[in-house]
Design a protein around this motif. Sequence first.
Motif, PDB file in Angstrom:
ATOM      1  N   GLU A 161      -4.120   4.575  -3.313  1.00  0.00           N
ATOM      2  CA  GLU A 161      -3.915   5.577  -4.661  1.00  0.00           C
ATOM      3  C   GLU A 161      -4.605   6.975  -4.390  1.00  0.00           C
ATOM      4  O   GLU A 161      -4.190   8.156  -4.652  1.00  0.00           O
ATOM      5  CB  GLU A 161      -4.444   4.917  -5.805  1.00  0.00           C
ATOM      6  CG  GLU A 161      -4.608   6.018  -7.040  1.00  0.00           C
ATOM      7  CD  GLU A 161      -5.396   5.171  -8.163  1.00  0.00           C
ATOM      8  OE1 GLU A 161      -5.675   6.095  -9.286  1.00  0.00           O
ATOM      9  OE2 GLU A 161      -5.802   4.249  -8.183  1.00  0.00           O
TER      10      GLU A 161
ATOM     11  N   ILE B 212       2.056   1.774  -3.622  1.00  0.00           N
ATOM     12  CA  ILE B 212       1.000   2.426  -4.272  1.00  0.00           C
ATOM     13  C   ILE B 212       1.011   3.874  -4.005  1.00  0.00           C
ATOM     14  O   ILE B 212       0.813   4.979  -4.911  1.00  0.00           O
ATOM     15  CB  ILE B 212      -0.174   1.583  -3.944  1.00  0.00           C
ATOM     16  CG1 ILE B 212      -0.242   0.231  -4.466  1.00  0.00           C
ATOM     17  CG2 ILE B 212      -1.391   2.467  -4.909  1.00  0.00           C
ATOM     18  CD1 ILE B 212      -1.569  -0.587  -4.056  1.00  0.00           C
TER      19      ILE B 212
ATOM     20  N   ALA C 127      -6.363  -2.078  -2.238  1.00  0.00           N
ATOM     21  CA  ALA C 127      -5.829  -1.697  -3.383  1.00  0.00           C
ATOM     22  C   ALA C 127      -6.061  -0.287  -3.813  1.00  0.00           C
ATOM     23  O   ALA C 127      -5.232   0.242  -4.411  1.00  0.00           O
ATOM     24  CB  ALA C 127      -5.896  -2.811  -4.435  1.00  0.00           C
TER      25      ALA C 127
ATOM     26  N   GLN D  33       0.936  -1.161  -0.048  1.00  0.00           N
ATOM     27  CA  GLN D  33       0.022  -0.025  -0.058  1.00  0.00           C
ATOM     28  C   GLN D  33       0.875   1.225   0.173  1.00  0.00           C
ATOM     29  O   GLN D  33       0.305   2.052  -0.683  1.00  0.00           O
ATOM     30  CB  GLN D  33      -0.839  -0.010   1.343  1.00  0.00           C
ATOM     31  CG  GLN D  33      -2.012  -1.039   1.253  1.00  0.00           C
ATOM     32  CD  GLN D  33      -3.032  -1.276   2.312  1.00  0.00           C
ATOM     33  OE1 GLN D  33      -2.353  -0.952   3.334  1.00  0.00           O
ATOM     34  NE2 GLN D  33      -4.118  -1.218   2.050  1.00  0.00           N
TER      35      GLN D  33
ATOM     36  N   GLN E  29      -1.497  -2.564  -7.710  1.00  0.00           N
ATOM     37  CA  GLN E  29      -2.913  -2.686  -7.346  1.00  0.00           C
ATOM     38  C   GLN E  29      -3.170  -4.067  -7.569  1.00  0.00           C
ATOM     39  O   GLN E  29      -3.816  -4.635  -6.766  1.00  0.00           O
ATOM     40  CB  GLN E  29      -3.867  -1.993  -8.011  1.00  0.00           C
ATOM     41  CG  GLN E  29      -3.666  -0.414  -7.218  1.00  0.00           C
ATOM     42  CD  GLN E  29      -4.509   0.804  -7.962  1.00  0.00           C
ATOM     43  OE1 GLN E  29      -4.954   0.622  -9.140  1.00  0.00           O
ATOM     44  NE2 GLN E  29      -4.936   1.740  -7.214  1.00  0.00           N
TER      45      GLN E  29
END
Length: 555
Positions: free
Chosen positions: A145, A35, A141, A32, A51
Amino acid sequence: MNIFTEPTEAQTEPTWADISWAAVERHVRRLQERIYRATERQEWNKVKDLQKLLVRATSNKLLAIRRVTQENRGKRTAGVDGVICDTPEARMHLLSDGLSLNGYRPKPARRVYIPKSDGKQRPLGIPTVKDRVMQAIVKAALEPEWEARFEANSYGFRPGRSTMDAITAIHTTLNQQGSSKWILDADIKGCFDTIDHTTLLNRVPVFAAVIRRWLKAGVVELGHYTDTEAGTPQGGVISPLLANIALDGMERLFGAETPEGKLIPPAKRKHPNSGISLIRYADDFVVTAPTRAVLETYVQPRIVAFLSERGLTLSEAKTRIVHVTEGFNFLGFQIRRFKRTLLTTPQKEKVHKHLRSIKAYLDTHQQEPAGKIVHDLNPVIRGWANYYRHCAAKQTFSKVRHRQWQMLWRWAKRRHPNKGSRWVKQRYFRNDGYWTFADGNAELVKPTSVPITRYVKVSGRNSPYDPKLRAYWQERTKRQIARQTASQVRRELLYRYGYRCGMCWVPFATDDPIEADHIVPRHAGGSDEPENKRPVHRWCHHQHHQRRGYKVLKA
């Protein structure tokens, strides 16, 4: 030469008790954070690859199962299939299904209704347990972001942010010298039920196929199936994140950020955005502006156009323009300026609702022992007082305490109509400078015993997924857990262990259920003293006893 072979014991299948949650959380958190960093650098291909990797990871699947079946409040609520997973064996069976997005087809959500404060009912769509787990996998996921992309003054349903962050942001904005005096107090009509699917799916291309299936899965109410052409079902794990994605960009309408993402204070924004500030909590938001005309002719039309692109409209009944001296209600607080002082106080309607709930409980439990009354009401009173402990609530707490005593005195007198007041007082109340309702060592919480403290708002766009801010978030989490912990003994225990689980050594999150485990079991001669205890996660506690042979059916 003769070779003799003999069968060896077959390797046993791993069980729920064999899982190392420290390794699971470490692996998921590392992906994570990668990301989040890739999003900050706008490396979009890398973001998508990471992801997809996280969605396939077994660690993420295990964490999703634990959150849905052990942590969430709806863990024992079934979907249309009537299935719940409340045993270790059921969770391992769910994992063995694969939980893959390939060929996955969700089932319709079960429609239920819960009452709202205005007497109406709010529809909820309850997916099946497997669908909730799949949503938790995808959410894990997607969230890093979007945490790197969300606006600074968006506080609803985001990790590390709460209602008090939104209230403190509003108070700070209105309390600055030369701040704007006019407020648009707005609410989006049926936000979760009317979000346009096409606009939403255009913003999440990487998992658009599976999200479209969730959005189009339909609902079943009283055995009748209905298609869902718009909206995200309230009750789904991923629904709050999707709603935030759909509403992201509202603050940027008024020049809140530079093209590089740097925040611009309202006073430094160029005309016509000068002095305009927008603070949002989910589908409720507040806009401040220098004049009423700016709100009517510039702010409101832009917001209406923004929402119409997403299939949304403002609620005429709940949207109004007020001056700061008139005051307005937001998230259960009233914010109003009195001459030179801006006060944030508990909303009167919420205070009355709290008192009515206590009265209703006492009216329906007239024959319960005093200990049961203390046990049932303490969490309610303490939770309500903790929610308002960061505003100007001292006077309100005093009034609530007095009204609380009146209701308890009436309850006690009604319970013993043939006894005198002195007998009733000695039986139920402890004279400690204030008549405290008590039963032995257990006493009812007084709202005035909860100290009024200043709340420190989360800074800017800070996110728990930012690896550079681990120390910052750990300190915030420690302070919040300490505030939420009523027992001084429990606070000292948490401090001694550094606010980490004594078994997996993973730092506690603010909403983790924390239990006390005896290092030397009581049946083996261990004491009940704090030195023989350690704070642990509830799931680690059950897992520990499962390894020792204690068979718990449901945990």
